[in-house]
Scaffold this motif. Structure first.
Motif, PDB file in Angstrom:
ATOM      1  N   GLN A 151     -14.152 -10.250  49.232  1.00  0.00           N
ATOM      2  CA  GLN A 151     -12.969  -9.948  50.041  1.00  0.00           C
ATOM      3  C   GLN A 151     -11.755 -10.724  49.558  1.00  0.00           C
ATOM      4  N   ILE A 152     -11.950 -11.978  49.152  1.00  0.00           N
ATOM      5  CA  ILE A 152     -10.844 -12.765  48.593  1.00  0.00           C
ATOM      6  C   ILE A 152     -10.288 -12.071  47.343  1.00  0.00           C
ATOM      7  N   LEU A 153     -11.194 -11.633  46.484  1.00  0.00           N
ATOM      8  CA  LEU A 153     -10.764 -10.990  45.244  1.00  0.00           C
ATOM      9  C   LEU A 153     -10.087  -9.647  45.526  1.00  0.00           C
ATOM     10  N   ARG A 154     -10.631  -8.869  46.464  1.00  0.00           N
ATOM     11  CA  ARG A 154     -10.022  -7.575  46.782  1.00  0.00           C
ATOM     12  C   ARG A 154      -8.571  -7.740  47.234  1.00  0.00           C
ATOM     13  N   LEU A 155      -8.334  -8.701  48.100  1.00  0.00           N
ATOM     14  CA  LEU A 155      -6.991  -8.917  48.617  1.00  0.00           C
ATOM     15  C   LEU A 155      -6.041  -9.352  47.498  1.00  0.00           C
ATOM     16  N   ALA A 156      -6.527 -10.263  46.644  1.00  0.00           N
ATOM     17  CA  ALA A 156      -5.694 -10.735  45.532  1.00  0.00           C
ATOM     18  C   ALA A 156      -5.416  -9.613  44.546  1.00  0.00           C
ATOM     19  N   ASP A 157      -6.454  -8.824  44.262  1.00  0.00           N
ATOM     20  CA  ASP A 157      -6.291  -7.749  43.284  1.00  0.00           C
ATOM     21  C   ASP A 157      -5.361  -6.659  43.810  1.00  0.00           C
ATOM     22  N   ARG A 158      -5.401  -6.398  45.105  1.00  0.00           N
ATOM     23  CA  ARG A 158      -4.502  -5.395  45.676  1.00  0.00           C
ATOM     24  C   ARG A 158      -3.044  -5.805  45.485  1.00  0.00           C
ATOM     25  N   ILE A 159      -2.782  -7.090  45.616  1.00  0.00           N
ATOM     26  CA  ILE A 159      -1.417  -7.580  45.392  1.00  0.00           C
ATOM     27  C   ILE A 159      -1.015  -7.380  43.936  1.00  0.00           C
ATOM     28  N   VAL A 160      -1.937  -7.680  43.010  1.00  0.00           N
ATOM     29  CA  VAL A 160      -1.653  -7.482  41.584  1.00  0.00           C
ATOM     30  C   VAL A 160      -1.339  -6.015  41.314  1.00  0.00           C
ATOM     31  N   GLN A 161      -2.181  -5.108  41.824  1.00  0.00           N
ATOM     32  CA  GLN A 161      -1.973  -3.681  41.577  1.00  0.00           C
ATOM     33  C   GLN A 161      -0.651  -3.204  42.184  1.00  0.00           C
ATOM     34  N   ASN A 162      -0.376  -3.606  43.416  1.00  0.00           N
ATOM     35  CA  ASN A 162       0.853  -3.173  44.081  1.00  0.00           C
ATOM     36  C   ASN A 162       2.103  -3.659  43.354  1.00  0.00           C
ATOM     37  N   GLU A 163       2.076  -4.898  42.912  1.00  0.00           N
ATOM     38  CA  GLU A 163       3.240  -5.437  42.205  1.00  0.00           C
ATOM     39  C   GLU A 163       3.417  -4.781  40.839  1.00  0.00           C
ATOM     40  N   MET A 164       2.319  -4.479  40.181  1.00  0.00           N
ATOM     41  CA  MET A 164       2.404  -3.798  38.886  1.00  0.00           C
ATOM     42  C   MET A 164       2.986  -2.395  39.061  1.00  0.00           C
ATOM     43  N   LEU A 165       2.553  -1.690  40.100  1.00  0.00           N
ATOM     44  CA  LEU A 165       3.064  -0.354  40.357  1.00  0.00           C
ATOM     45  C   LEU A 165       4.536  -0.382  40.747  1.00  0.00           C
ATOM     46  N   ALA A 166       4.902  -1.322  41.606  1.00  0.00           N
ATOM     47  CA  ALA A 166       6.287  -1.397  42.088  1.00  0.00           C
ATOM     48  C   ALA A 166       7.260  -1.755  40.979  1.00  0.00           C
ATOM     49  N   VAL A 205      -3.396 -14.514  50.815  1.00  0.00           N
ATOM     50  CA  VAL A 205      -4.859 -14.487  50.701  1.00  0.00           C
ATOM     51  C   VAL A 205      -5.429 -15.832  51.150  1.00  0.00           C
ATOM     52  N   LYS A 206      -6.050 -15.831  52.290  1.00  0.00           N
ATOM     53  CA  LYS A 206      -6.634 -17.060  52.817  1.00  0.00           C
ATOM     54  C   LYS A 206      -7.768 -17.532  51.924  1.00  0.00           C
ATOM     55  N   GLY A 207      -7.710 -18.808  51.549  1.00  0.00           N
ATOM     56  CA  GLY A 207      -8.755 -19.370  50.694  1.00  0.00           C
ATOM     57  C   GLY A 207      -8.348 -19.526  49.250  1.00  0.00           C
ATOM     58  N   VAL A 208      -7.066 -19.234  48.927  1.00  0.00           N
ATOM     59  CA  VAL A 208      -6.574 -19.399  47.549  1.00  0.00           C
ATOM     60  C   VAL A 208      -5.356 -20.309  47.565  1.00  0.00           C
ATOM     61  N   ASN A 209      -5.359 -21.308  46.710  1.00  0.00           N
ATOM     62  CA  ASN A 209      -4.188 -22.190  46.636  1.00  0.00           C
ATOM     63  C   ASN A 209      -3.663 -22.375  45.213  1.00  0.00           C
ATOM     64  N   ARG A 210      -4.212 -21.607  44.259  1.00  0.00           N
ATOM     65  CA  ARG A 210      -3.739 -21.745  42.876  1.00  0.00           C
ATOM     66  C   ARG A 210      -3.952 -20.432  42.129  1.00  0.00           C
ATOM     67  N   GLU A 235     -21.728 -16.547  41.760  1.00  0.00           N
ATOM     68  CA  GLU A 235     -22.445 -15.744  42.759  1.00  0.00           C
ATOM     69  C   GLU A 235     -21.512 -14.763  43.467  1.00  0.00           C
ATOM     70  N   VAL A 236     -22.025 -13.554  43.716  1.00  0.00           N
ATOM     71  CA  VAL A 236     -21.269 -12.521  44.406  1.00  0.00           C
ATOM     72  C   VAL A 236     -21.655 -12.526  45.880  1.00  0.00           C
ATOM     73  N   THR A 237     -20.680 -12.782  46.740  1.00  0.00           N
ATOM     74  CA  THR A 237     -20.891 -12.715  48.186  1.00  0.00           C
ATOM     75  C   THR A 237     -19.799 -11.844  48.791  1.00  0.00           C
ATOM     76  N   GLU A 238     -20.033 -11.370  50.013  1.00  0.00           N
ATOM     77  CA  GLU A 238     -19.031 -10.533  50.669  1.00  0.00           C
ATOM     78  C   GLU A 238     -17.736 -11.301  50.876  1.00  0.00           C
ATOM     79  N   GLU A 239     -17.850 -12.593  51.193  1.00  0.00           N
ATOM     80  CA  GLU A 239     -16.655 -13.417  51.407  1.00  0.00           C
ATOM     81  C   GLU A 239     -15.839 -13.537  50.125  1.00  0.00           C
ATOM     82  N   ARG A 240     -16.509 -13.797  49.014  1.00  0.00           N
ATOM     83  CA  ARG A 240     -15.800 -13.950  47.745  1.00  0.00           C
ATOM     84  C   ARG A 240     -15.230 -12.604  47.274  1.00  0.00           C
TER      85      ARG A 240
END
Length: 514
Positions: free
Chosen positions: A411-426, A493-498, A404-409
């Motif tokens: 937001q978790i993915l957006r924050l995680a994905d931003r880290i992936v993109q930033n690290e890939m670029l850097a 990212v709050k809400g992720v532990n793995r 299911e797609v919710t705003e909370e879920r």
């Protein structure tokens, strides 16, 4: 005078698009048509050479796709590949039988009779090639001579030099075949006598002039996503018709962090495009509430996009054309013979809009592959951060939030994905891979943070290498880079532990998880 173009007949091979790419890379224009295409369409194309693709069928079985013999009477050079070789042998009086030793994957090929196809090929007497066949040619047609064999079959290549008809049992178009591109070039230039006259610069210039003629003084509406395809289509149309192009950017609430501001602001400011931003995020999220099935997600998003786009487009007076960033693989897929690929999942590239809105289509990129679109972007002067923007699916993050797609879920993915993109670029890995992103899984696992036991979400990293998304393999990123991504995601990212890494290839997996 030759028209300097190659027609590729598609008999259903998963590699057919690669043949067209290799021909175009050599500077010769090519098109793929289904093997059951109307012969008049073939004649209208006026090909200078013909290539018969491979395919999954057997000429020994009823109902297999057939070769229209009219094409061999056109007097143009012909190259048959895999099933294409078996078709030629079968139709010209040779004999094809089921092979007791089927070859799939890498094999060794040994050239014979000094064929022009193998001029300049290193180790042609012991060449690594890619085979994929269950049948083999047992007897050659009259006028043909053997031009190579493998460890399992006597006739792995044949040719009729006088009629300029050649055939290969292996696939020269795939990267696994050593010097495969050179073999194709030998057919194009030394057998067919073609010239390398097709270039991206000439394509851009002629397409812009054609757009001016097609559209005239009418207005065009285009759905702008910020991806390379719609962006290049928009810039080309803008160069052709200026302010008569009206771009609509729909924020569906499923975008990556900062994407709306980046796309709308940059393109409007730097390219002077008419861009209207429509925030329809709540409409999309309302429709997706409680929906977990990925195909249902895609369809709901497609329907809602059409509804929103239709509503906004009708508010613009005098619109007669719908602009789309349709690419050649989309065109091929819509008319292919049993595919270069079967339909695995639905897409919603503004699907259905022409019928609903009663607009004429204008598709400046419909003759290009993805890598060619990037070359066109360079010709148009687009900056590298847009040119090398990685592919992003039309349904957005909805198919990377598994379940299911919710705003909370989201937001978790957006924050995680931003880290992936930033690290890939850097780390300079962003341009080395085809695509890299985070996926939010529909499960939670036990973890320990400080002295507390946690029960939180899992993020999967999907990072792949590919040339065209038809096949892909997981990218071998440095372990230090993966560790940084994992540590930052869990820490920030709050809400992720793995965090886990997807190490599957396509096929059998797909690049996206849904």
């Amino acid at each position: 005078m030759q028209d300097n173009r190659v027609l590729i007949l598609d008999f259903g091979s998963q590699f057919t698009q690669l043949i067209a790419r290799r021909v175009r890379e050599a500077g010769v224009y090519s098109e793929i048509h289904p093997c059951n295409v109307d012969p008049e369409r073939v004649k209208a194309f006026k090909p200078s050479a013909l290539i018969l693709s491979g395919g999954p069928s057997s000429v020994l079985e009823g109902g297999c796709p057939e070769l229209n013999m009219e094409y061999l009477e056109m007097g143009i050079p012909v190259l048959g590949i895999c099933y294409g070789m078996q078709l030629l042998a079968h139709n010209l009086g040779g004999r094809v039988v089921a092979s007791t030793d089927r070859e799939y994957g890498r094999a060794q090929f040994y050239a014979q009779n000094d064929s022009i196809l193998f001029d300049g090929v290193e180790d042609k007497d012991d060449l690594t090639v890619w085979m994929s066949h269950g049948d083999r040619v047992e007897a050659l047609p009259d006028g043909f001579v053997p031009m190579g064999k493998s460890d399992s079959i006597e006739f792995a290549a044949m040719g009729n030099v006088e009629k300029k008809i050649y055939a290969l049992q292996f696939h020269p178009e795939v990267a696994h075949t050593t010097d495969g591109s050179l073999i194709i070039q030998n057919f194009l230039f030394k057998v067919a006598g073609l010239k390398a006259t097709w270039s991206m610069s000439s394509f851009v210039d002629t397409t812009i002039e054609a757009l001016k003629e097609q559209v005239g003084d009418a207005k065009v509406v285009l759905g702008l996503s910020g991806g390379i395809d719609s962006t290049v289509a928009a810039v080309m149309l803008h160069k052709a018709i200026g302010k008569n192009l009206h771009c609509i950017f729909v924020d569906n609430g499923l975008l990556r962090m900062g994407e709306r501001e980046e796309v709308v602001g940059f393109l409007a400011e730097h390219f002077d495009l008419n861009v209207k931003m429509v925030d329809a995020s709540q409409e999309f999220l309302a429709d997706l509430k409680g929906v977990e099935d990925p195909e249902r997600k895609r369809k709901l998003i497609g329907y809602k996009f059409i509804e929103v786009f239709d509503r906004e487009a009708k508010a613009i007076e005098g619109v007669k054309f719908l602009g789309q960033g349709t690419l050649y693989p989309d065109v091929i897929e819509s008319e292919s013979f049993k595919g270069p690929s079967a339909v695995i999942k639905s897409h919603h590239n503004v699907g259905g809009l022409p019928e609903k809105m009663n607009l004429k289509l204008v598709e400046p990129l419909r003759e290009l592959f993805k890598d060619e679109v990037r070359r066109a972007a360079y010709e148009l002067g687009l900056p590298e951060h847009i040119i090398w923007r990685q592919p992003f699916p039309g349904p957005g993050l909805s198919i990377r939030v598994i379940g299911e797609v919710t705003e909370e879920r989201l937001q978790i993915l957006r924050l995680a994905d931003r880290i992936v993109q930033n690290e890939m670029l850097a780390s300079d890995w962003y341009r080395k891979v085809w695509q890299g992103f985070a996926v939010l899984l529909p499960l939670k696992t036990v973890g320990v943070m400080g002295d507390d036991r946690t029960y939180e979400n899992v993020i999967a990293l999907r990072i792949v290498d590919s040339l065209d998304a038809m096949t892909a393999d997981w990218s071998r990123l440095p372990s230090e880079l993966l560790a940084r991504m994992s540590n930052r995601i869990i820490r920030e990212v709050k809400g992720v532990n793995r965090v886990v890494l997807d190490i599957s290839s396509k096929p059998p997996s797909t690049i996206e998880w849904e």
